[in-house]
Design a protein around this motif. Structure first.
Motif, PDB file in Angstrom:
ATOM      1  N   HIS A  48       0.811  -1.102  -0.021  1.00 54.25           N
ATOM      2  CA  HIS A  48       0.014  -0.069   0.139  1.00 54.25           C
ATOM      3  C   HIS A  48       0.830   1.211   0.083  1.00 54.25           C
ATOM      4  CE1 HIS A  48      -3.417   2.875   0.765  1.00 54.25           C
ATOM      5  NE2 HIS A  48      -4.348   1.639   0.750  1.00 54.25           N
ATOM      6  N   GLN A  49       0.798   2.125  -0.919  1.00 58.36           N
ATOM      7  CA  GLN A  49       1.512   3.146  -0.994  1.00 58.36           C
ATOM      8  C   GLN A  49       1.283   4.384  -0.279  1.00 58.36           C
ATOM      9  OE1 GLN A  49       1.814   4.786  -5.426  1.00 58.36           O
ATOM     10  NE2 GLN A  49       0.895   2.701  -5.887  1.00 58.36           N
ATOM     11  N   ASN A  50       0.071   4.624   0.432  1.00 59.42           N
ATOM     12  CA  ASN A  50      -0.245   5.620   1.567  1.00 59.42           C
ATOM     13  C   ASN A  50      -1.160   5.054   2.450  1.00 59.42           C
ATOM     14  OD1 ASN A  50      -1.811   5.661  -0.757  1.00 59.42           O
ATOM     15  ND2 ASN A  50      -2.446   7.783  -0.660  1.00 59.42           N
ATOM     16  N   PRO A  51      -0.651   4.133   3.361  1.00 62.72           N
ATOM     17  CA  PRO A  51      -1.638   3.624   4.228  1.00 62.72           C
ATOM     18  C   PRO A  51      -2.404   4.564   5.051  1.00 62.72           C
ATOM     19  CG  PRO A  51       0.444   2.406   4.398  1.00 62.72           C
ATOM     20  CD  PRO A  51       0.482   3.662   3.467  1.00 62.72           C
ATOM     21  N   THR A  52      -3.952   4.399   5.243  1.00 66.04           N
ATOM     22  CA  THR A  52      -4.721   5.371   5.931  1.00 66.04           C
ATOM     23  C   THR A  52      -4.438   5.065   7.687  1.00 66.04           C
ATOM     24  OG1 THR A  52      -6.362   3.666   6.416  1.00 66.04           O
ATOM     25  CG2 THR A  52      -6.682   4.998   4.150  1.00 66.04           C
ATOM     26  N   PRO A  53      -4.619   6.261   8.169  1.00 58.19           N
ATOM     27  CA  PRO A  53      -4.603   6.165   9.734  1.00 58.19           C
ATOM     28  C   PRO A  53      -4.951   4.811  10.540  1.00 58.19           C
ATOM     29  CG  PRO A  53      -5.303   8.392   9.219  1.00 58.19           C
ATOM     30  CD  PRO A  53      -5.449   7.562   7.819  1.00 58.19           C
ATOM     31  N   PRO A  54      -6.115   4.162  10.282  1.00 57.89           N
ATOM     32  CA  PRO A  54      -6.308   2.904  10.940  1.00 57.89           C
ATOM     33  C   PRO A  54      -5.374   1.934  10.706  1.00 57.89           C
ATOM     34  CG  PRO A  54      -8.459   3.948  10.065  1.00 57.89           C
ATOM     35  CD  PRO A  54      -7.365   4.633   9.671  1.00 57.89           C
ATOM     36  N   MET A  55      -4.700   1.836   9.438  1.00 59.52           N
ATOM     37  CA  MET A  55      -3.922   0.918   8.730  1.00 59.52           C
ATOM     38  C   MET A  55      -2.537   0.986   9.508  1.00 59.52           C
ATOM     39  SD  MET A  55      -4.487   0.633   4.793  1.00 59.52           S
ATOM     40  CE  MET A  55      -3.367  -0.616   4.387  1.00 59.52           C
ATOM     41  N   SER A  67     -14.202   7.559  18.579  1.00 60.02           N
ATOM     42  CA  SER A  67     -15.619   7.149  19.011  1.00 60.02           C
ATOM     43  C   SER A  67     -15.920   5.899  17.640  1.00 60.02           C
ATOM     44  CB  SER A  67     -16.567   8.127  18.368  1.00 60.02           C
ATOM     45  OG  SER A  67     -16.369   8.994  17.283  1.00 60.02           O
ATOM     46  N   PRO A  68     -16.790   5.131  17.997  1.00 61.75           N
ATOM     47  CA  PRO A  68     -17.140   4.218  17.120  1.00 61.75           C
ATOM     48  C   PRO A  68     -17.240   4.776  15.883  1.00 61.75           C
ATOM     49  CG  PRO A  68     -18.707   3.801  19.102  1.00 61.75           C
ATOM     50  CD  PRO A  68     -17.883   5.088  19.294  1.00 61.75           C
ATOM     51  N   ALA A  69     -16.623   3.735  14.876  1.00 64.68           N
ATOM     52  CA  ALA A  69     -16.581   4.343  13.241  1.00 64.68           C
ATOM     53  C   ALA A  69     -18.004   4.281  12.727  1.00 64.68           C
ATOM     54  CB  ALA A  69     -15.606   3.032  12.768  1.00 64.68           C
ATOM     55  N   ARG A  70     -18.035   5.301  12.067  1.00 58.49           N
ATOM     56  CA  ARG A  70     -19.222   5.330  10.890  1.00 58.49           C
ATOM     57  C   ARG A  70     -18.731   5.466   9.698  1.00 58.49           C
ATOM     58  NH1 ARG A  70     -20.905   3.350  15.018  1.00 58.49           N
ATOM     59  NH2 ARG A  70     -22.356   4.142  16.399  1.00 58.49           N
ATOM     60  N   VAL A  71     -19.040   4.519   8.776  1.00 55.25           N
ATOM     61  CA  VAL A  71     -18.320   4.598   7.412  1.00 55.25           C
ATOM     62  C   VAL A  71     -19.364   4.161   6.392  1.00 55.25           C
ATOM     63  CG1 VAL A  71     -16.434   3.540   6.116  1.00 55.25           C
ATOM     64  CG2 VAL A  71     -16.439   3.474   8.507  1.00 55.25           C
ATOM     65  N   ARG A  72     -19.161   5.133   5.200  1.00 55.94           N
ATOM     66  CA  ARG A  72     -20.155   4.935   4.082  1.00 55.94           C
ATOM     67  C   ARG A  72     -19.287   4.736   2.885  1.00 55.94           C
ATOM     68  NH1 ARG A  72     -22.650   4.217   8.026  1.00 55.94           N
ATOM     69  NH2 ARG A  72     -24.539   4.871   8.756  1.00 55.94           N
ATOM     70  N   ASN A  98     -15.057   1.672  20.250  1.00 55.07           N
ATOM     71  CA  ASN A  98     -13.989   2.234  19.861  1.00 55.07           C
ATOM     72  C   ASN A  98     -12.942   1.190  19.241  1.00 55.07           C
ATOM     73  OD1 ASN A  98     -15.369   4.322  20.658  1.00 55.07           O
ATOM     74  ND2 ASN A  98     -14.169   5.205  22.126  1.00 55.07           N
ATOM     75  N   ARG A  99     -12.486   1.273  18.040  1.00 55.55           N
ATOM     76  CA  ARG A  99     -11.497   0.457  17.579  1.00 55.55           C
ATOM     77  C   ARG A  99     -10.429   1.009  16.753  1.00 55.55           C
ATOM     78  NH1 ARG A  99     -14.807  -5.456  17.648  1.00 55.55           N
ATOM     79  NH2 ARG A  99     -16.750  -4.187  17.048  1.00 55.55           N
ATOM     80  N   ALA A 122     -13.460  -1.851   9.984  1.00 52.17           N
ATOM     81  CA  ALA A 122     -13.863  -0.524   9.472  1.00 52.17           C
ATOM     82  C   ALA A 122     -13.403  -0.039   8.200  1.00 52.17           C
ATOM     83  CB  ALA A 122     -13.644   0.631  10.452  1.00 52.17           C
ATOM     84  N   LEU A 123     -12.251  -0.878   7.756  1.00 46.10           N
ATOM     85  CA  LEU A 123     -11.781  -0.528   6.244  1.00 46.10           C
ATOM     86  C   LEU A 123     -12.379  -1.430   5.414  1.00 46.10           C
ATOM     87  CD1 LEU A 123      -7.914  -0.491   7.872  1.00 46.10           C
ATOM     88  CD2 LEU A 123      -9.653   1.532   7.679  1.00 46.10           C
ATOM     89  N   PRO A 124     -13.069  -0.884   4.272  1.00 40.27           N
ATOM     90  CA  PRO A 124     -13.949  -1.503   3.619  1.00 40.27           C
ATOM     91  C   PRO A 124     -13.319  -1.976   2.071  1.00 40.27           C
ATOM     92  CG  PRO A 124     -14.741   0.805   3.159  1.00 40.27           C
ATOM     93  CD  PRO A 124     -13.489   0.608   4.399  1.00 40.27           C
TER      94      PRO A 124
END
Length: 520
Positions: free
Chosen positions: A274-281, A447-452, A441-442, A364-366
């Protein structure tokens, strides 16, 4: 074909699309499931409504997104007042059966993350909730020797053979049967009696339970019993046959434990890809490097390559058992003389990261490892061996099944029938919405992730509530989702367009049911 069709719907738990032979897995052999695909249509672009068990299973039954049906995240309950497509089938004269894992209600007696049972009891809500007096999937219902009689119809099912939880120690009717079938059941459930092994990956467990007493065998046998019981019946049936595997823990029984070797597998998409991992990664990576472990046994984690290969080998063993079981059930369908009038489907409730970027399980990472699942439709009325690229969602299943049965969905169903796509035609969608709501919270979220997410044939666009970052992937140029284009100036217009389209989908999450019955 003059008779209304039967439906035999197989579903597995936590199986990504590419973990079948017919979907191109280079190691895993699934000849029986592949044979269903060879007689039907295999969908390449089928996505969940939510990439976790309970919300997506409720979306399957209701044809509605979690925002509307109310089972928003694991631990909630699908209200008993919810209408389901199974209710519609039953009302039209179908006999309906659920065999195996249902998971429309919590199947533990444990408080949710960050709460105690006293806090739950004292909690006030915005709605005066009507909850079931007794949860039908709760362990307390299955402690007695006599078979627990589930109150039916259960979300439309007239016959229910319940299996709850995962692994070799499932609950429900299975647990009642297991206690009768294995007088030494306590010893078989004692972790001290685990069979010796050399695996180091978390949740690898070599069960002493023999194959014929394992939950996969139970679901297989009860499904065969049910099909046999319908041989001389005039009413068509809908049978939902739900295997708890290959969901972790990783514990294939008997010969399936060492059917595959870790050396057979590779981690094709390491974290470094992954070239630019997101904060949760990044959080997961740091947590792994510091030995932080999991928040709960279901929480996503990172592992080293060897442990991932071990998990892959054991998952393949569990899938081999499921494939054998599917073959036995299909043989029973043939023997019953009902195959020529039965639509057979194969699906999974969600996927597993299974080593992508060294991640395991779901969260949370779709990424498409958890949102893209197998779907096969084998219909006696159509030729087999086809592949469809039509974009489809779990919410579409109810409308499609009812369409094939010649029935209309109830008001408020959000799905779109893709029956024409099962016959070589086009699908009705150009976009699919995916919801994810966490119950705690993970992964570094405060706070609990809300993802769309919005999926098109070209893009995956994901927004995280209250975060100043998001995700944009070009699925044509970057199908493995290794380069997040969120910050790319060249793709600002794409972000703007998809943001507007996602807004329209979110506006559509207004409940159209019930309809107005008066002019104001």
């Amino acid at each position: 074909m003059s008779k209304r069709p039967n439906f035999l719907f197989f579903i597995t738990d936590q199986q990504r699309a590419d973990w079948l032979g017919c979907y191109g897995h280079p190691v895993l052999k699934t000849p029986n499931i592949d044979a269903i695909a060879g007689q039907g249509t295999r969908f390449e672009n089928f996505h969940t409504a939510s990439p976790v068990c309970m919300p997506n299973r409720a979306s399957l039954l209701t044809g509605r997104y979690p925002t509307l049906h109310g089972l928003r995240y694991n631990g909630c309950v699908l209200p008993e007042t919810a209408n389901t497509f199974v209710d519609v089938l039953a009302g039209a004269g179908y006999h309906t059966a659920a065999i195996g894992k249902s998971h429309l209600q919590p199947f533990t007696g444990m408080a949710p993350m960050g709460k105690t049972m006293d806090q739950i009891a004292d909690m006030s809500e915005a709605w005066k909730l009507e909850r079931p007096v007794d949860y039908e999937e709760e362990p307390a219902q299955y402690t007695q020797d006599d078979r627990y009689a589930i109150k039916t119809p259960y979300y439309g099912y007239q016959h229910v053979d319940m299996v709850t939880s995962h692994g070799d120690r499932c609950g429900g009717h299975y647990h009642q049967w297991f206690r009768q079938a294995a007088p030494n059941w306590k010893a078989l459930h004692d972790p001290a009696n685990q069979l010796p092994h050399t695996y180091s990956c978390p949740q690898a467990y070599r069960t002493p339970i023999p194959e014929d007493l394992y939950p996969t065998a139970y679901v297989r046998d009860r499904a065969i019993d049910y099909l046999t019981s319908r041989e001389d019946e005039d009413a068509p049936f809908f049978a939902f046959v739900s295997f708890p595997d290959p969901h972790h823990p990783f514990n294939p029984p008997g010969k399936y434990w060492d059917m595959y070797s870790p050396e057979d597998f590779e981690v094709a998409l390491p974290y470094e890809a992954h070239q630019n991992p997101t904060p949760p990664m990044q959080w997961l990576r740091k947590n792994w490097e510091e030995g932080g472990g999991q928040t709960t046994p279901q929480t996503a984690m990172m592992l080293d390559d060897h442990q991932i290969k071990e998990a892959m080998a054991l998952t393949a063993g569990m899938m081999a058992f499921v494939d054998d079981a599917v073959g036995d059930v299909m043989a029973a369908l043939e023997s019953s003389g009902q195959r020529d009038n039965t639509v057979v489907c194969y699906n999974a409730d969600h996927g597993d990261y299974m080593g992508d970027f060294n991640m395991m399980l779901k969260g949370a990472l779709p990424f498409n490892g958890i949102t893209r699942v197998p779907f096969i439709w084998s219909d006696p009325e159509t030729a087999g061996g086809d592949t469809s690229d039509a974009l489809c969602s779990t919410v579409d299943l109810s409308a499609t099944i009812l369409d094939r049965a010649g029935l209309a969905p109830f008001n408020g169903n959000q799905g779109q029938s893709f029956l024409q796509a099962t016959r070589g035609g086009e699908g009705p969608r150009s976009e699919a919405l995916i919801e994810y709501n966490d119950g705690g919270n993970r992964l570094g979220f405060e706070s609990p992730a809300r993802v769309r997410s919005l999926i098109t044939d070209r893009w995956r666009y994901t927004v995280y509530r209250d975060q100043d970052w998001g995700e944009l992937y070009d699925l044509k140029e970057d199908p493995r989702e290794t380069h997040n284009l969120w910050q790319s100036a060249d793709h600002g217009h794409i972000r703007a367009h998809l943001s507007e389209r996602l807004t329209h989908h979110l506006i559509a999450q207004m409940d159209d049911s019930p309809q107005a019955d008066r002019i104001a």
